[in-house]
Each structure stands twice: as C-alpha cells, then as structure tokens.
Design an enzyme around this catalytic site. Sequence first.
Site, short mmCIF file in Angstrom:
data_model
loop_
_atom_site.label_atom_id
_atom_site.label_comp_id
_atom_site.label_asym_id
_atom_site.label_seq_id
_atom_site.Cartn_x
_atom_site.Cartn_y
_atom_site.Cartn_z
N SER A 136 3.44 -2.22 10.35
CA SER A 136 4.89 -2.17 10.57
C SER A 136 5.59 -3.49 10.22
O SER A 136 6.53 -3.89 10.92
CB SER A 136 5.19 -1.74 12.01
OG SER A 136 4.73 -0.42 12.23
N HIS A 141 -9.40 1.00 4.90
CA HIS A 141 -8.13 1.18 5.60
C HIS A 141 -8.34 2.11 6.79
O HIS A 141 -9.15 3.05 6.72
CB HIS A 141 -7.09 1.78 4.63
CG HIS A 141 -5.71 1.75 5.17
ND1 HIS A 141 -5.25 2.67 6.08
CD2 HIS A 141 -4.68 0.89 4.95
CE1 HIS A 141 -3.99 2.39 6.40
NE2 HIS A 141 -3.62 1.31 5.72
N GLU A 169 -5.31 -5.26 10.66
CA GLU A 169 -4.35 -4.18 10.84
C GLU A 169 -4.65 -3.43 12.13
O GLU A 169 -5.45 -2.46 12.12
CB GLU A 169 -4.44 -3.20 9.66
CG GLU A 169 -4.08 -3.82 8.33
CD GLU A 169 -3.45 -2.79 7.42
OE1 GLU A 169 -2.31 -3.02 6.99
OE2 GLU A 169 -4.06 -1.75 7.15
N LYS A 202 0.03 4.21 -0.25
CA LYS A 202 -0.65 5.37 0.35
C LYS A 202 -0.48 6.60 -0.57
O LYS A 202 -0.45 6.45 -1.79
CB LYS A 202 -0.12 5.65 1.75
CG LYS A 202 -0.07 4.39 2.61
CD LYS A 202 0.14 4.69 4.05
CE LYS A 202 0.40 3.41 4.81
NZ LYS A 202 0.20 3.56 6.24
N GLU A 240 -6.74 4.51 7.89
CA GLU A 240 -6.54 5.94 7.61
C GLU A 240 -7.78 6.55 6.97
O GLU A 240 -8.10 7.71 7.19
CB GLU A 240 -5.29 6.13 6.74
CG GLU A 240 -4.03 5.87 7.56
CD GLU A 240 -2.85 5.36 6.77
OE1 GLU A 240 -2.84 5.46 5.53
OE2 GLU A 240 -1.92 4.83 7.41
N GLY A 282 2.37 2.11 10.70
CA GLY A 282 3.28 3.24 10.55
C GLY A 282 3.97 3.67 11.83
O GLY A 282 4.55 4.75 11.88
N ASN A 336 0.86 -1.18 0.00
CA ASN A 336 0.00 0.00 0.00
C ASN A 336 0.89 1.23 0.00
O ASN A 336 1.49 1.58 1.01
CB ASN A 336 -0.89 -0.04 1.25
CG ASN A 336 -1.69 1.24 1.41
OD1 ASN A 336 -1.80 2.04 0.48
ND2 ASN A 336 -2.26 1.44 2.59
C1 PEP Z 1 -0.70 -0.01 5.90
O1 PEP Z 1 -0.62 1.07 5.32
O2 PEP Z 1 -1.68 -0.73 5.70
C2 PEP Z 1 0.38 -0.40 6.80
C3 PEP Z 1 0.29 -1.54 7.40
O3 PEP Z 1 1.41 0.49 6.94
P1 PEP Z 1 2.85 0.18 7.64
O4 PEP Z 1 3.33 -1.13 7.05
O5 PEP Z 1 3.69 1.32 7.27
O6 PEP Z 1 2.60 0.04 9.10
#
Ligand code: PEP
Length: 255
Positions: free
Chosen positions: A216, A97, A169, A11, A99, A175, A9
């Site tokens: 992460s 997601h 998630e 983003k 976000e 992040g 992703n």
């Molecule tokens: C994500 O954007 O779904 C995500 C898991 O980001 P990160 O791997 O940076 O934590």
Amino acid sequence: MRIPIVAGNWKMNKTIAEARDLVNALRDDLTRLAADGRVQIVLCPPFIALPEVAAQVQGTPIKVGAQNLFWEAKGAFTGEIAPTMLTGWCDYVIIGHSERRQYFGETDEGVNKKTKAALAHRLTPIVCVGENLAQNEAGETAAVVRAQVRAACAGLAREDARRIVIAYEPVWAIGTGRAASGAGANAVIGETIRGTLAALYDAETAQAIRVQYGGSVTPKNVAEFFAQPEIDGALVGGASLVAADFAAICRAAVR
Ligand code: PEP
C-alpha cells in the site's frame, strides 16, 4: 551506497494495448528520474506484455521485470515460463510474491529454486518475504521473516546473495490501503532481514543487499518509507497502475 529501486508490480492487470498506453504516459518522466543513476526503476507487466514494454523502454534507463518464472530450462511444464524465455526482455524478476504463495502454492523451497534459476540466467531476483496478519498479531513477524530469508538464500554463495533484492511485504499491507509504518518496516528490515543476512554471510554483505518495502505504498505515504535508513525503495502494486502516482513515488526516491 545502495541505489534505491522502485518496482511497479502490475499483477494481472493491463492488456498489451493498455500496457503500451501506461508506458507512453510514464516513459519521459521515468527516463528523466532514472537518468543520473540515483534510482533504478523497474516495470513488471504481465508476461504477455513484456516484449511490448521492453521495446518501448529500449534506450532508456527504465528496466523491465517479470512477475514470476519457473526454475527448469524447458520441458513438459504447461503454463510455465523458463528463465531463458525472459532473458533479453527483462533484467529483474519478482519471486515468491505473497499472492503466489497464497493462491498458487509457492513454497519456500520453490522460492529458493527460482532465486537460483534467476541468478544463473543473469536476472536480478526481487525476493518477497513478509508475515500475514495472524502471524503479525501473534508476534511472529521476526520468526516468519527470518525463516523466509534463510530459505530463499539456502545454498547461495555470498557473491550471489549480494545480487538479490529483497522486498519486505507484510501480507496484511498488500492491496489493503493499510501500510506498515515507516519505523515498523525499518525495524523489520534492519533487525530481522539484515540481521539474518549478517548471520548467514557477514555484516558487509547484509549492508550491501538492497531491501525494499512493499504494501500500500502511495504518493502520500512514500516519503515516510524513503526517509528510513534501512529501506532501499519500494515494490508498488496498485499505485504503479496509475501513471501520475507511480511517477510521484519514483520522484520521491530521488529527493
Ligand atoms: C504488491 O503487489 O507487491 C503490492 C505491494 O501491492 P500494493 O502496493 O497494491 O499493496
């Protein structure tokens, strides 16, 4: 057997030119890794880079995904993207997601509508669920995740549910550099997510649906997640922007 799926992703990162450079740096490695069907690899660039990325991976086993869609077919919805605008460029679409839930007011009801719209247009939805830090600390993880899974699947027939991918998630892990433990993610996915799917449908359907972990994930910690029996791959944010890191994560999925 469930085939692991590793999705990157991106983003709101990468201009079209930068997207081209990243795919150039990744394409040969990812093509080799995905060639024998032991892992599905999906790149999810921003909308504007989708045609470029789709053209670059054409003829390879690498798949392309969008990061969102709107459920209506067309009309007065300024700034939105309809499913029909994605078909042809994408096979996957990330839905719900955290976000989007956090910054753009995405609701469980909207996630359900988007999931149905994606399925109706032959796009595979990657439906994101996960608790935030306060909910985690309050011991509400199972209740929150169960409610999100139930809402996303509302009105979905068994055959349609089998076509979705779920990404667990935990919001506090996205992040932040603070990943969940492999065992912890495995427990939420096995007990809560597959448990909810089994109650909604049946045990066989719950076992057939692919469930990723996201939050992460890095080349350093990925093996811990892929060693877990309930985890079918990863949704990767930050590390998917670095060619060597994303390739290493995909490599770990086929070990
Ligand atoms: C994500 O954007 O779904 C995500 C898991 O980001 P990160 O791997 O940076 O934590």
